[in-house]
Design a protein around this motif. Structure first.
Motif, PDB file in Angstrom:
ATOM      1  N   TRP A   2      61.947 -22.605 -50.047  1.00 42.47           N
ATOM      2  CA  TRP A   2      60.611 -22.910 -49.529  1.00 42.47           C
ATOM      3  C   TRP A   2      60.424 -22.511 -48.077  1.00 42.47           C
ATOM      4  CZ3 TRP A   2      58.140 -24.021 -53.787  1.00 42.47           C
ATOM      5  CH2 TRP A   2      58.821 -24.675 -54.820  1.00 42.47           C
ATOM      6  N   ASP A  26      58.928 -23.452 -44.552  1.00 46.53           N
ATOM      7  CA  ASP A  26      58.725 -24.773 -43.944  1.00 46.53           C
ATOM      8  C   ASP A  26      57.872 -24.652 -42.683  1.00 46.53           C
ATOM      9  OD1 ASP A  26      58.824 -27.284 -42.866  1.00 46.53           O
ATOM     10  OD2 ASP A  26      60.993 -27.314 -42.536  1.00 46.53           O
ATOM     11  N   SER A  43      68.652 -26.494 -44.879  1.00 48.54           N
ATOM     12  CA  SER A  43      67.445 -26.070 -44.169  1.00 48.54           C
ATOM     13  C   SER A  43      67.843 -25.176 -43.005  1.00 48.54           C
ATOM     14  CB  SER A  43      66.720 -27.327 -43.663  1.00 48.54           C
ATOM     15  OG  SER A  43      65.759 -26.983 -42.696  1.00 48.54           O
ATOM     16  N   ALA A  60      54.699 -26.503 -49.215  1.00 46.92           N
ATOM     17  CA  ALA A  60      55.570 -26.791 -48.074  1.00 46.92           C
ATOM     18  C   ALA A  60      56.341 -28.088 -48.307  1.00 46.92           C
ATOM     19  CB  ALA A  60      54.727 -26.942 -46.812  1.00 46.92           C
ATOM     20  N   PRO A  61      57.542 -28.187 -47.744  1.00 45.90           N
ATOM     21  CA  PRO A  61      58.235 -29.476 -47.725  1.00 45.90           C
ATOM     22  C   PRO A  61      57.321 -30.514 -47.077  1.00 45.90           C
ATOM     23  CG  PRO A  61      59.671 -27.726 -46.944  1.00 45.90           C
ATOM     24  CD  PRO A  61      58.318 -27.121 -47.098  1.00 45.90           C
ATOM     25  N   ARG A  77      62.618 -22.907 -41.586  1.00 46.38           N
ATOM     26  CA  ARG A  77      61.562 -22.940 -40.592  1.00 46.38           C
ATOM     27  C   ARG A  77      61.230 -21.506 -40.219  1.00 46.38           C
ATOM     28  NH1 ARG A  77      61.166 -26.770 -36.813  1.00 46.38           N
ATOM     29  NH2 ARG A  77      59.768 -25.228 -35.894  1.00 46.38           N
ATOM     30  N   LEU A 104      65.373 -24.157 -47.799  1.00 44.52           N
ATOM     31  CA  LEU A 104      64.130 -24.105 -47.042  1.00 44.52           C
ATOM     32  C   LEU A 104      64.442 -23.546 -45.671  1.00 44.52           C
ATOM     33  CD1 LEU A 104      63.244 -27.641 -45.677  1.00 44.52           C
ATOM     34  CD2 LEU A 104      65.192 -27.290 -47.160  1.00 44.52           C
ATOM     35  N   TRP A 120      49.266 -27.957 -46.524  1.00 47.42           N
ATOM     36  CA  TRP A 120      50.721 -28.017 -46.772  1.00 47.42           C
ATOM     37  C   TRP A 120      50.980 -28.001 -48.292  1.00 47.42           C
ATOM     38  CZ3 TRP A 120      49.853 -27.380 -41.988  1.00 47.42           C
ATOM     39  CH2 TRP A 120      50.850 -27.358 -41.013  1.00 47.42           C
ATOM     40  N   ASP A 148      56.880 -26.924 -40.925  1.00 50.59           N
ATOM     41  CA  ASP A 148      57.285 -28.058 -40.079  1.00 50.59           C
ATOM     42  C   ASP A 148      56.620 -29.372 -40.538  1.00 50.59           C
ATOM     43  OD1 ASP A 148      58.976 -29.128 -38.236  1.00 50.59           O
ATOM     44  OD2 ASP A 148      57.991 -28.306 -36.464  1.00 50.59           O
ATOM     45  N   PRO A 204      59.311 -28.739 -53.582  1.00 45.96           N
ATOM     46  CA  PRO A 204      59.546 -28.923 -52.144  1.00 45.96           C
ATOM     47  C   PRO A 204      60.077 -30.329 -51.820  1.00 45.96           C
ATOM     48  CG  PRO A 204      57.422 -27.856 -52.541  1.00 45.96           C
ATOM     49  CD  PRO A 204      57.938 -28.288 -53.875  1.00 45.96           C
TER      50      PRO A 204
END
Ligand code: GLA
Length: 424
Positions: A250, A252, A188, A280-281, A215, A213, A275, A254, A27
Protein backbone atom coordinates in the motif's frame (compact mmCIF):
# COMPACT_ATOMS: atom_id res chain seq x y z
CA UNK A 1 25.76 -30.02 -11.93
CA UNK A 2 23.32 -30.73 -9.15
CA UNK A 3 25.24 -28.32 -7.00
CA UNK A 4 25.09 -25.50 -9.54
CA UNK A 5 21.36 -26.05 -10.01
CA UNK A 6 20.92 -25.76 -6.29
CA UNK A 7 22.92 -22.56 -6.15
CA UNK A 8 20.86 -21.14 -9.01
CA UNK A 9 17.63 -22.06 -7.26
CA UNK A 10 18.74 -20.44 -4.04
CA UNK A 11 19.81 -17.24 -5.72
CA UNK A 12 16.33 -17.08 -7.20
CA UNK A 13 14.60 -17.76 -3.92
CA UNK A 14 16.70 -15.13 -2.21
CA UNK A 15 15.65 -12.47 -4.64
CA UNK A 16 11.98 -13.34 -5.02
CA UNK A 17 10.99 -14.30 -1.50
CA UNK A 18 12.03 -11.00 -0.02
CA UNK A 19 8.88 -10.42 2.01
CA UNK A 20 6.55 -13.31 2.38
CA UNK A 21 4.46 -12.59 5.43
CA UNK A 22 0.97 -12.78 3.94
CA UNK A 23 0.00 -9.72 6.01
CA UNK A 24 -2.07 -6.65 5.27
CA UNK A 25 -4.21 -7.97 2.42
CA UNK A 26 -6.31 -4.88 3.15
CA UNK A 27 -4.78 -1.59 4.33
CA UNK A 28 -3.64 -1.78 7.97
CA UNK A 29 -5.64 0.20 10.55
CA UNK A 30 -4.78 1.43 13.99
CA UNK A 31 -3.18 4.21 15.95
CA UNK A 32 0.28 5.75 15.66
CA UNK A 33 1.84 8.08 18.18
CA UNK A 34 3.89 10.46 16.06
CA UNK A 35 1.73 13.27 14.70
CA UNK A 36 -0.13 13.91 17.96
CA UNK A 37 2.50 13.11 20.59
CA UNK A 38 5.79 13.62 18.71
CA UNK A 39 8.92 13.37 20.84
CA UNK A 40 7.43 14.49 24.15
CA UNK A 41 9.68 12.69 26.64
CA UNK A 42 8.93 14.94 29.61
CA UNK A 43 7.09 12.43 31.76
CA UNK A 44 7.82 14.45 34.86
CA UNK A 45 5.80 17.47 33.77
CA UNK A 46 3.55 15.93 31.15
CA UNK A 47 2.89 12.39 32.34
CA UNK A 48 -0.34 11.93 30.38
CA UNK A 49 1.14 12.83 27.01
CA UNK A 50 4.77 11.77 27.11
CA UNK A 51 6.04 8.82 25.03
CA UNK A 52 5.82 6.05 27.62
CA UNK A 53 4.26 2.64 28.04
CA UNK A 54 1.33 4.32 29.81
CA UNK A 55 0.41 6.28 26.70
CA UNK A 56 0.32 3.12 24.58
CA UNK A 57 -1.64 1.20 27.21
CA UNK A 58 -4.13 4.07 27.50
CA UNK A 59 -4.67 4.04 23.74
CA UNK A 60 -4.96 0.26 23.71
CA UNK A 61 -7.68 0.49 26.34
CA UNK A 62 -9.55 2.99 24.22
CA UNK A 63 -9.19 0.89 21.03
CA UNK A 64 -10.57 -2.15 22.78
CA UNK A 65 -13.28 -0.46 24.85
CA UNK A 66 -14.66 2.23 22.55
CA UNK A 67 -15.59 0.17 19.52
CA UNK A 68 -12.45 0.75 17.44
CA UNK A 69 -11.00 -2.76 17.48
CA UNK A 70 -14.18 -4.34 16.07
CA UNK A 71 -13.99 -1.94 13.13
CA UNK A 72 -10.44 -3.03 12.31
CA UNK A 73 -8.32 -0.50 14.19
CA UNK A 74 -5.96 -3.05 15.78
CA UNK A 75 -2.41 -1.73 15.52
CA UNK A 76 -0.93 0.42 18.29
CA UNK A 77 2.29 1.79 16.90
CA UNK A 78 5.19 3.29 18.77
CA UNK A 79 7.12 5.87 16.75
CA UNK A 80 10.40 7.70 17.44
CA UNK A 81 11.89 8.48 20.87
CA UNK A 82 11.04 5.18 22.56
CA UNK A 83 14.54 3.90 22.98
CA UNK A 84 17.39 4.46 25.30
CA UNK A 85 20.25 6.57 23.92
CA UNK A 86 22.53 3.52 24.16
CA UNK A 87 22.25 -0.06 22.97
CA UNK A 88 22.63 -2.72 25.69
CA UNK A 89 25.80 -4.72 26.37
CA UNK A 90 24.84 -7.21 23.65
CA UNK A 91 24.36 -4.48 21.07
CA UNK A 92 20.58 -4.71 21.17
CA UNK A 93 18.22 -1.74 21.15
CA UNK A 94 16.52 -1.20 24.48
CA UNK A 95 13.62 1.00 25.55
CA UNK A 96 14.15 3.99 27.83
CA UNK A 97 14.01 2.35 31.27
CA UNK A 98 12.16 5.22 32.96
CA UNK A 99 9.43 5.57 30.37
CA UNK A 100 9.08 1.86 29.51
CA UNK A 101 9.88 0.13 32.82
CA UNK A 102 7.99 -3.03 31.80
CA UNK A 103 9.86 -3.37 28.50
CA UNK A 104 8.53 -3.81 24.98
CA UNK A 105 7.82 -7.53 25.23
CA UNK A 106 5.41 -6.94 28.08
CA UNK A 107 3.78 -4.10 26.17
CA UNK A 108 3.30 -6.42 23.17
CA UNK A 109 1.65 -8.94 25.49
CA UNK A 110 -0.66 -6.20 26.75
CA UNK A 111 -1.78 -5.59 23.17
CA UNK A 112 -2.13 -9.26 22.31
CA UNK A 113 -4.23 -9.91 25.43
CA UNK A 114 -6.68 -7.35 24.07
CA UNK A 115 -6.75 -8.62 20.49
CA UNK A 116 -4.49 -5.79 19.35
CA UNK A 117 -1.06 -5.67 17.73
CA UNK A 118 2.06 -3.67 18.54
CA UNK A 119 4.15 -1.73 16.05
CA UNK A 120 7.58 -0.25 16.63
CA UNK A 121 9.87 2.23 14.89
CA UNK A 122 13.48 2.21 13.74
CA UNK A 123 15.64 4.08 11.29
CA UNK A 124 17.87 2.94 8.46
CA UNK A 125 20.86 5.11 9.29
CA UNK A 126 23.13 6.18 12.10
CA UNK A 127 20.33 7.89 14.07
CA UNK A 128 16.55 8.13 14.03
CA UNK A 129 15.13 11.45 12.87
CA UNK A 130 14.80 12.39 16.56
CA UNK A 131 18.46 11.55 17.28
CA UNK A 132 18.04 8.12 18.90
CA UNK A 133 20.17 5.09 17.92
CA UNK A 134 19.67 4.08 14.30
CA UNK A 135 20.04 0.78 12.51
CA UNK A 136 23.14 0.79 10.33
CA UNK A 137 23.60 -2.03 7.80
CA UNK A 138 25.55 -4.16 10.27
CA UNK A 139 22.75 -3.91 12.86
CA UNK A 140 19.85 -4.97 10.65
CA UNK A 141 19.82 -8.62 11.62
CA UNK A 142 20.13 -8.11 15.34
CA UNK A 143 17.40 -5.46 15.36
CA UNK A 144 14.98 -7.59 13.33
CA UNK A 145 15.60 -10.46 15.74
CA UNK A 146 15.11 -8.21 18.77
CA UNK A 147 11.70 -7.05 17.47
CA UNK A 148 10.69 -10.65 16.76
CA UNK A 149 11.83 -11.74 20.24
CA UNK A 150 9.66 -8.99 21.70
CA UNK A 151 6.72 -10.33 19.64
CA UNK A 152 6.27 -7.08 17.77
CA UNK A 153 3.77 -7.19 14.86
CA UNK A 154 4.77 -4.26 12.69
CA UNK A 155 7.91 -2.27 12.03
CA UNK A 156 8.30 1.20 10.49
CA UNK A 157 11.77 1.72 9.04
CA UNK A 158 12.51 5.44 8.68
CA UNK A 159 15.39 6.79 6.61
CA UNK A 160 17.07 9.75 8.35
CA UNK A 161 20.86 9.85 8.44
CA UNK A 162 21.61 7.46 5.59
CA UNK A 163 22.44 7.99 1.93
CA UNK A 164 20.71 6.57 -1.14
CA UNK A 165 23.25 3.74 -1.52
CA UNK A 166 22.80 2.59 2.06
CA UNK A 167 19.02 2.78 1.70
CA UNK A 168 19.15 0.69 -1.46
CA UNK A 169 20.86 -2.05 0.51
CA UNK A 170 19.19 -1.57 3.86
CA UNK A 171 15.49 -1.69 2.99
CA UNK A 172 15.65 -5.04 1.12
CA UNK A 173 18.03 -6.45 3.74
CA UNK A 174 15.63 -5.59 6.55
CA UNK A 175 12.82 -7.25 4.60
CA UNK A 176 14.80 -10.47 4.42
CA UNK A 177 15.88 -10.22 8.04
CA UNK A 178 12.28 -9.80 9.22
CA UNK A 179 11.25 -12.77 7.09
CA UNK A 180 14.10 -14.85 8.46
CA UNK A 181 12.87 -14.40 12.03
CA UNK A 182 9.82 -16.50 11.12
CA UNK A 183 7.51 -14.02 12.85
CA UNK A 184 5.03 -12.25 10.56
CA UNK A 185 5.92 -8.57 11.00
CA UNK A 186 4.23 -5.94 8.83
CA UNK A 187 6.93 -3.85 7.19
CA UNK A 188 6.49 -0.13 6.58
CA UNK A 189 9.24 1.45 4.50
CA UNK A 190 9.91 5.19 4.43
CA UNK A 191 12.40 4.68 1.61
CA UNK A 192 10.45 6.30 -1.26
CA UNK A 193 9.83 9.47 0.77
CA UNK A 194 13.61 9.94 1.00
CA UNK A 195 14.17 9.75 -2.75
CA UNK A 196 11.34 11.91 -4.07
CA UNK A 197 8.58 9.31 -4.16
CA UNK A 198 8.44 8.87 -7.94
CA UNK A 199 9.91 6.67 -10.67
CA UNK A 200 12.57 6.33 -11.96
CA UNK A 201 14.15 6.92 -8.55
CA UNK A 202 11.52 4.74 -6.89
CA UNK A 203 10.86 1.23 -8.15
CA UNK A 204 7.33 0.46 -7.01
CA UNK A 205 7.47 -3.10 -8.31
CA UNK A 206 10.41 -3.82 -6.05
CA UNK A 207 8.81 -2.03 -3.10
CA UNK A 208 5.67 -4.13 -3.48
CA UNK A 209 7.86 -7.21 -3.19
CA UNK A 210 9.76 -6.16 -0.09
CA UNK A 211 7.40 -3.90 1.94
CA UNK A 212 3.75 -4.05 2.99
CA UNK A 213 3.38 -0.27 2.92
CA UNK A 214 5.53 2.71 2.24
CA UNK A 215 5.57 6.42 2.91
CA UNK A 216 5.78 8.12 -0.47
CA UNK A 217 5.81 11.75 0.57
CA UNK A 218 6.21 14.41 3.26
CA UNK A 219 5.11 14.16 6.89
CA UNK A 220 1.55 15.18 7.64
CA UNK A 221 1.04 18.13 10.00
CA UNK A 222 -2.04 19.15 11.95
CA UNK A 223 -3.46 21.53 9.33
CA UNK A 224 -5.78 21.50 6.31
CA UNK A 225 -2.92 22.98 4.24
CA UNK A 226 -0.89 19.90 4.94
CA UNK A 227 -3.74 17.49 4.11
CA UNK A 228 -4.48 19.38 0.89
CA UNK A 229 -0.82 19.35 -0.10
CA UNK A 230 -0.74 15.57 0.36
CA UNK A 231 -3.98 15.11 -1.61
CA UNK A 232 -2.57 17.23 -4.46
CA UNK A 233 0.70 15.33 -4.62
CA UNK A 234 -0.88 11.89 -4.57
CA UNK A 235 -3.54 12.59 -7.18
CA UNK A 236 -1.29 14.69 -9.41
CA UNK A 237 0.99 11.65 -9.48
CA UNK A 238 -1.71 9.00 -9.61
CA UNK A 239 -0.43 7.44 -12.83
CA UNK A 240 2.73 6.38 -11.04
CA UNK A 241 1.20 5.68 -7.63
CA UNK A 242 -2.25 4.17 -8.09
CA UNK A 243 -1.09 0.96 -9.82
CA UNK A 244 1.50 0.35 -7.10
CA UNK A 245 -1.18 -0.41 -4.49
CA UNK A 246 -2.77 -3.82 -4.07
CA UNK A 247 -3.34 -6.52 -1.43
CA UNK A 248 -0.28 -6.64 0.84
CA UNK A 249 1.28 -3.50 -0.69
CA UNK A 250 0.00 0.00 0.00
CA UNK A 251 0.91 3.62 -0.61
CA UNK A 252 0.91 5.49 2.70
CA UNK A 253 -0.06 9.18 2.53
CA UNK A 254 0.59 9.30 6.32
CA UNK A 255 -1.60 9.45 9.43
CA UNK A 256 -5.20 10.53 9.89
CA UNK A 257 -5.25 13.76 11.90
CA UNK A 258 -9.02 13.63 12.41
CA UNK A 259 -9.78 14.44 16.05
CA UNK A 260 -6.84 16.81 16.48
CA UNK A 261 -6.85 20.60 16.13
CA UNK A 262 -6.33 21.45 12.48
CA UNK A 263 -9.40 20.17 10.64
CA UNK A 264 -13.05 21.17 10.60
CA UNK A 265 -15.59 18.34 10.48
CA UNK A 266 -16.00 18.83 6.73
CA UNK A 267 -12.24 18.64 6.25
CA UNK A 268 -12.16 15.56 8.47
CA UNK A 269 -14.72 13.88 6.21
CA UNK A 270 -12.56 14.84 3.23
CA UNK A 271 -9.51 13.18 4.75
CA UNK A 272 -11.48 10.03 5.59
CA UNK A 273 -13.07 9.90 2.13
CA UNK A 274 -9.91 10.45 0.12
CA UNK A 275 -7.77 8.12 2.26
CA UNK A 276 -10.43 5.49 1.53
CA UNK A 277 -10.35 6.20 -2.20
CA UNK A 278 -6.55 5.83 -2.10
CA UNK A 279 -6.77 2.50 -0.22
CA UNK A 280 -4.48 4.14 2.32
CA UNK A 281 -3.53 2.67 5.69
CA UNK A 282 -5.78 4.20 8.37
CA UNK A 283 -3.49 5.09 11.25
CA UNK A 284 -5.08 7.68 13.49
CA UNK A 285 -2.76 9.97 15.41
CA UNK A 286 -5.00 11.64 17.93
CA UNK A 287 -5.95 11.45 21.59
CA UNK A 288 -8.56 8.72 21.84
CA UNK A 289 -9.12 9.60 25.51
CA UNK A 290 -10.59 12.98 24.70
CA UNK A 291 -11.73 12.72 21.06
CA UNK A 292 -14.98 14.51 20.18
CA UNK A 293 -17.99 12.45 19.21
CA UNK A 294 -18.06 14.21 15.81
CA UNK A 295 -14.52 13.12 14.95
CA UNK A 296 -15.12 9.65 16.38
CA UNK A 297 -18.17 9.07 14.24
CA UNK A 298 -16.26 10.03 11.07
CA UNK A 299 -13.41 7.67 11.95
CA UNK A 300 -15.88 4.93 12.84
CA UNK A 301 -18.01 5.31 9.71
CA UNK A 302 -18.61 1.71 8.67
CA UNK A 303 -19.27 2.43 5.01
CA UNK A 304 -16.12 4.53 4.61
CA UNK A 305 -14.11 1.84 6.38
CA UNK A 306 -15.74 -0.82 4.20
CA UNK A 307 -14.69 1.08 1.10
CA UNK A 308 -11.16 1.54 2.43
CA UNK A 309 -10.95 -2.17 3.27
CA UNK A 310 -12.45 -3.48 0.03
CA UNK A 311 -11.13 -6.98 -0.67
CA UNK A 312 -10.18 -6.29 -4.29
CA UNK A 313 -7.63 -3.79 -3.02
CA UNK A 314 -7.58 -1.60 -6.11
CA UNK A 315 -6.86 2.05 -5.35
CA UNK A 316 -9.00 4.77 -6.89
CA UNK A 317 -8.22 7.83 -8.95
CA UNK A 318 -9.31 11.39 -9.58
CA UNK A 319 -11.46 11.18 -12.69
CA UNK A 320 -12.60 14.75 -13.09
CA UNK A 321 -11.36 18.24 -12.27
CA UNK A 322 -14.05 20.86 -12.91
CA UNK A 323 -13.38 24.55 -13.42
CA UNK A 324 -15.85 25.18 -10.60
CA UNK A 325 -13.37 23.67 -8.13
CA UNK A 326 -15.27 20.41 -7.79
CA UNK A 327 -13.24 17.24 -8.26
CA UNK A 328 -14.61 13.73 -8.68
CA UNK A 329 -12.80 10.61 -7.47
CA UNK A 330 -13.74 7.02 -8.22
CA UNK A 331 -12.65 3.66 -6.81
CA UNK A 332 -13.75 0.27 -8.18
CA UNK A 333 -14.83 -2.17 -5.48
CA UNK A 334 -15.58 -5.87 -5.34
CA UNK A 335 -18.95 -7.19 -6.49
CA UNK A 336 -18.97 -4.66 -9.27
CA UNK A 337 -19.68 -1.82 -6.84
CA UNK A 338 -17.70 1.39 -6.65
CA UNK A 339 -17.19 4.53 -4.58
CA UNK A 340 -17.52 8.13 -5.72
CA UNK A 341 -16.26 11.23 -3.95
CA UNK A 342 -17.27 14.76 -4.89
CA UNK A 343 -14.74 17.13 -3.33
CA UNK A 344 -14.92 20.92 -3.24
CA UNK A 345 -11.87 23.18 -3.33
CA UNK A 346 -14.11 26.20 -3.09
CA UNK A 347 -13.94 28.68 -0.23
CA UNK A 348 -17.30 30.43 -0.60
CA UNK A 349 -20.38 28.34 0.14
CA UNK A 350 -21.88 24.90 -0.51
CA UNK A 351 -21.76 24.28 -4.25
CA UNK A 352 -24.60 22.56 -6.07
CA UNK A 353 -22.88 20.22 -8.50
CA UNK A 354 -24.97 18.65 -11.25
CA UNK A 355 -23.99 15.50 -13.09
CA UNK A 356 -25.28 12.04 -14.00
CA UNK A 357 -23.76 8.62 -13.63
CA UNK A 358 -23.68 8.37 -17.41
CA UNK A 359 -21.61 11.56 -17.51
CA UNK A 360 -19.25 9.90 -15.05
CA UNK A 361 -18.91 6.98 -17.48
CA UNK A 362 -21.09 4.48 -15.65
CA UNK A 363 -22.75 1.91 -17.91
CA UNK A 364 -26.48 1.78 -18.52
CA UNK A 365 -28.57 0.64 -15.59
CA UNK A 366 -30.16 1.55 -12.34
CA UNK A 367 -27.84 1.90 -9.35
CA UNK A 368 -28.37 1.89 -5.59
CA UNK A 369 -26.60 4.78 -3.90
CA UNK A 370 -25.70 5.08 -0.23
CA UNK A 371 -24.52 8.48 0.94
CA UNK A 372 -21.62 7.46 3.19
CA UNK A 373 -21.86 10.31 5.70
CA UNK A 374 -25.63 10.77 5.91
CA UNK A 375 -26.66 7.13 5.44
CA UNK A 376 -29.38 8.15 2.98
CA UNK A 377 -30.15 5.71 0.21
CA UNK A 378 -31.56 6.20 -3.26
CA UNK A 379 -31.93 4.51 -6.62
CA UNK A 380 -30.41 6.33 -9.53
CA UNK A 381 -30.55 5.63 -13.26
CA UNK A 382 -27.38 6.31 -15.18
CA UNK A 383 -29.23 8.82 -17.33
CA UNK A 384 -30.85 10.80 -14.52
CA UNK A 385 -29.33 14.13 -13.56
CA UNK A 386 -28.52 14.48 -9.86
CA UNK A 387 -27.38 17.40 -7.74
CA UNK A 388 -24.99 17.10 -4.80
CA UNK A 389 -24.36 19.99 -2.45
CA UNK A 390 -20.67 19.98 -1.52
CA UNK A 391 -19.44 22.17 1.35
CA UNK A 392 -16.23 24.22 1.04
CA UNK A 393 -13.23 21.87 1.61
CA UNK A 394 -15.77 19.11 2.15
CA UNK A 395 -16.99 16.03 0.34
CA UNK A 396 -20.04 14.07 -0.60
CA UNK A 397 -19.16 10.39 -0.70
CA UNK A 398 -21.26 7.65 -2.29
CA UNK A 399 -21.16 3.91 -2.24
CA UNK A 400 -22.58 2.84 -5.62
CA UNK A 401 -23.79 -0.74 -5.88
CA UNK A 402 -23.75 -2.81 -9.06
CA UNK A 403 -26.26 -1.74 -11.69
CA UNK A 404 -29.44 -3.76 -11.85
CA UNK A 405 -29.07 -4.13 -15.61
CA UNK A 406 -25.44 -4.88 -16.15
CA UNK A 407 -23.38 -4.47 -19.23
CA UNK A 408 -20.96 -7.40 -19.02
CA UNK A 409 -18.21 -5.33 -20.59
CA UNK A 410 -18.06 -3.57 -17.28
CA UNK A 411 -16.67 -6.74 -15.73
CA UNK A 412 -13.75 -6.70 -18.07
CA UNK A 413 -10.85 -5.31 -16.10
CA UNK A 414 -8.88 -3.68 -18.87
CA UNK A 415 -11.91 -1.61 -19.62
CA UNK A 416 -12.16 -0.20 -16.14
CA UNK A 417 -9.84 2.73 -16.45
CA UNK A 418 -10.67 3.34 -20.09
CA UNK A 419 -14.22 3.94 -19.14
CA UNK A 420 -13.51 5.93 -16.07
CA UNK A 421 -10.54 8.12 -16.76
CA UNK A 422 -12.03 11.35 -17.93
CA UNK A 423 -8.90 13.35 -17.32
CA UNK A 424 -5.24 12.45 -17.46
C1 GLA B 1 10.20 11.26 10.15
C2 GLA B 1 8.99 10.45 9.76
C3 GLA B 1 7.84 10.73 10.71
C4 GLA B 1 8.26 10.40 12.13
C5 GLA B 1 9.51 11.19 12.49
C6 GLA B 1 10.09 10.76 13.83
O1 GLA B 1 10.01 12.63 9.98
O2 GLA B 1 8.60 10.72 8.44
O3 GLA B 1 6.70 9.98 10.35
O4 GLA B 1 8.48 9.02 12.24
O5 GLA B 1 10.54 11.02 11.52
O6 GLA B 1 11.23 11.46 14.19
Amino acid sequence: MHFSLLVFACVLCGSTLALNNGLMRTPPMGWLAWERFRCDIDCQNDPKNCISENLFMDMADRLSEDGWRELGYVYINIDDCWSSMERDENGRLQPDPKRFPGGIHKLARYMHDRGLKLGIYGDMGTHTCGGYPGTTLDKIQIDAQTFADWEVDMFKFDGCYSNATEQEQGYPLMSKALNATGRPIGYSCSWPAYVGGLPPKVNYTQLGEICNLWRNYDDIQDSWDSVLNIIDWFFDNQDALQPAAGPGRWNDPDMLIIGDFGLSLDQSRSQMALWSIMAAPLFMSNDLRTISSGAQSILQNKIAIGINQDAMGMAGRRILKEKSGIEVFWRPLSNNASALVFFSRRTDMPYRYTSSLRQLNFTTGSYKIIDVFTGKMASLKDSTDFVVSVNPSGVVMWYVSAPARMNLNHLHFDNFWHRHILIQ
